[in-house]
Design a protein around this motif. Structure first.
Motif, PDB file in Angstrom:
ATOM      1  N   GLU A  28       0.513  -1.232  -0.368  1.00  0.00           N
ATOM      2  CA  GLU A  28       0.352   0.084  -0.531  1.00  0.00           C
ATOM      3  C   GLU A  28       0.869   1.410  -0.191  1.00  0.00           C
ATOM      4  O   GLU A  28       0.663   2.316  -0.698  1.00  0.00           O
ATOM      5  CB  GLU A  28      -1.067   0.061   1.237  1.00  0.00           C
ATOM      6  N   ASP A  29       2.042   1.275   0.963  1.00  0.00           N
ATOM      7  CA  ASP A  29       2.979   2.088   1.050  1.00  0.00           C
ATOM      8  C   ASP A  29       3.515   2.182  -0.404  1.00  0.00           C
ATOM      9  O   ASP A  29       3.698   3.278  -0.711  1.00  0.00           O
ATOM     10  CB  ASP A  29       3.776   2.624   1.957  1.00  0.00           C
ATOM     11  N   ALA A  30       3.794   1.359  -1.112  1.00  0.00           N
ATOM     12  CA  ALA A  30       5.028   1.201  -2.422  1.00  0.00           C
ATOM     13  C   ALA A  30       3.106   1.984  -3.766  1.00  0.00           C
ATOM     14  O   ALA A  30       4.013   2.684  -4.084  1.00  0.00           O
ATOM     15  CB  ALA A  30       5.279   0.626  -2.950  1.00  0.00           C
ATOM     16  N   VAL A  31       2.422   1.465  -3.583  1.00  0.00           N
ATOM     17  CA  VAL A  31       1.512   1.882  -4.020  1.00  0.00           C
ATOM     18  C   VAL A  31       0.996   3.447  -4.179  1.00  0.00           C
ATOM     19  O   VAL A  31       1.257   4.611  -4.688  1.00  0.00           O
ATOM     20  CB  VAL A  31       0.301   1.296  -4.748  1.00  0.00           C
ATOM     21  N   GLN A  32       1.512   3.844  -3.063  1.00  0.00           N
ATOM     22  CA  GLN A  32       0.660   5.591  -2.780  1.00  0.00           C
ATOM     23  C   GLN A  32       1.900   6.092  -3.178  1.00  0.00           C
ATOM     24  O   GLN A  32       1.593   8.024  -3.621  1.00  0.00           O
ATOM     25  CB  GLN A  32       0.817   5.610  -1.421  1.00  0.00           C
ATOM     26  N   GLU A  33       3.040   5.839  -2.970  1.00  0.00           N
ATOM     27  CA  GLU A  33       4.583   6.152  -3.712  1.00  0.00           C
ATOM     28  C   GLU A  33       4.010   6.590  -5.271  1.00  0.00           C
ATOM     29  O   GLU A  33       4.249   7.582  -6.252  1.00  0.00           O
ATOM     30  CB  GLU A  33       5.420   6.496  -2.776  1.00  0.00           C
ATOM     31  N   ALA A  34       4.052   5.456  -5.794  1.00  0.00           N
ATOM     32  CA  ALA A  34       3.801   5.428  -7.348  1.00  0.00           C
ATOM     33  C   ALA A  34       2.079   6.459  -8.227  1.00  0.00           C
ATOM     34  O   ALA A  34       2.780   7.273  -8.896  1.00  0.00           O
ATOM     35  CB  ALA A  34       3.401   3.734  -8.044  1.00  0.00           C
ATOM     36  N   LEU A  35       1.749   6.464  -6.999  1.00  0.00           N
ATOM     37  CA  LEU A  35       0.464   7.388  -7.341  1.00  0.00           C
ATOM     38  C   LEU A  35       0.522   8.431  -7.021  1.00  0.00           C
ATOM     39  O   LEU A  35       0.506   9.519  -8.042  1.00  0.00           O
ATOM     40  CB  LEU A  35      -1.139   7.011  -6.442  1.00  0.00           C
TER      41      LEU A  35
END
Length: 383
Positions: A28-35
């Protein structure tokens, strides 16, 4: 691609990372950064495959974080060996539905479940969620972090509770508006998404209920934020398109003959939306739907609202009789008594009760409204 459409991809991307071996919190953290990176770069250079871009960017960030935090080479090597496995054939819709269940897990407090759903399923940033809830970003970050730790040991493929998911979405809807995110609109977007993943009539019932309530939004408050009760609302400002959509969705759900509480609530909202005025409302049918809703929930709040509806259908004395069976300590009980006493012509009692209700109101707009009602009734007494 708009921000809302981009956020629709977030649950599926989290699901891919989890299937590749990432734990939910890290994914979830990684996807937020990618977003965040996507929102910065896509307007000028949109990718041909938005989902593939997000998966690749989030997976790189996950690997970077794993390498940085790993204190044992064995763990790092294990992560690296999973660097580019083929995507699992599990449908993206399954991932999204499982994330709904995970974020609304019964072990989470309601506020935490709402925040986690908005991040993991809705794709909102911590800052956006914090502004919407009118709290500091650091406070919201801590809330989300605690929620993720609490569900850290839960597998994504565990069965979920659809009722808990619907309660969380309804909580999001009722949060209203704050910052640059309209939570009511966001809740409708997420519920539409959920409705596309499951044919459960209660999901459709909740979507219909949201649309019917949202249709009246523009008329609920005056220019200065003053609360406008239903009887005084300008019905020409109601969104007839949303009302028609909500009614159509509700009718389809009711035809399944699996009545639930959200369908019953939506039926009541539809009857209000269909009426040209308060006096022309089909109060008898509304009472019947409250009977259905009471049988389903046993809720004292439903019993209170039913008593007011009885007062409209059968007269204020009948309403007061029904209200006598409701816990007097319930919020808005005193306000309901005041209204029914005014309808019965007992203005002195009504004025006293409006004033009493204003002192225990749960919000500033409600307090101000009840204070004005007390003043209005007392003015009538002096005439």
């Amino acid at each position: 691609m708009g921000a809302a459409l981009l956020r629709d991809l977030v649950p599926a991307v989290i699901g891919v990372l989890v299937r590749r071996g990432a734990d939910f919190a890290s994914a979830e953290d990684a996807v937020q950064e990618a977003l965040i990176r996507a929102l910065e770069t896509w307007p000028d250079d949109p990718p041909r495959d938005p989902k593939g871009w997000l998966v690749a960017a989030a997976w790189r960030r996950f690997l970077d974080a794993a390498r940085a935090e790993s204190s044992r080479r064995g763990r790092e090597l294990a992560v690296e060996t999973r660097a580019a496995p083929p995507a699992d054939p599990t449908p993206a819709g399954d991932d999204t539905l499982r994330l709904y269940f995970l974020c609304a897990h019964p072990s989470l407090p309601p506020a935490a479940a709402v925040a986690l759903t908005l991040r993991a399923v809705g794709g909102l940033t911590t800052r956006q969620i914090a502004e919407a809830h009118l709290v500091p970003e650091s406070t919201m970050a801590q809330r989300i972090s605690r929620a993720k730790k609490r569900i850290a040991g839960l597998r994504l493929d565990q069965p979920g509770d659809l009722g808990a998911v619907l309660r969380v979405l309804y909580l999001v809807f009722n949060e209203g508006y704050g910052g640059d995110v309209d939570l009511a609109a966001e809740a409708i977007r997420l519920t539409r998404q959920l409705a596309a993943l499951t044919d459960e009539p209660e999901v459709a019932g909740l979507l219909a209920l949201m649309l019917l309530h949202h249709a009246r939004r523009a008329s609920r408050t005056g220019p200065s934020g003053r609360l406008v009760p239903l009887a005084e609302q300008d019905r020409s400002r109601w969104d007839t398109g949303l009302i028609a959509e909500g009614v159509a969705i509700l009718q389809t759900a009711l035809a399944r003959d699996r009545l639930g509480e959200y369908q019953a609530q939506a039926a009541i909202a539809a009857l209000h939306a269909d009426a040209p005025s308060t006096s022309e409302t089909d109060w008898t049918q509304i009472v019947e739907w409250y009977d259905e809703l009471l049988a389903l929930t046993g809720s004292p709040v439903v019993r209170l609202n039913r008593a007011v509806a009885v007062g409209e259908a059968d007269g204020p004395q009948a309403g007061l009789t029904a209200l006598a069976d409701v816990d007097p300590g319930l919020p808005r009980h005193t306000a309901a008594r005041a209204y029914l006493h005014e309808r019965a012509g007992d203005l002195e009692q009504a004025g006293e009760l409006y004033a009493e209700a204003s002192r225990t109101a749960t919000s500033v707009p409600e307090r101000d409204h009840l204070t004005r009602e007390a003043a209005r009734v007392r003015h009538l007494l002096r005439r």
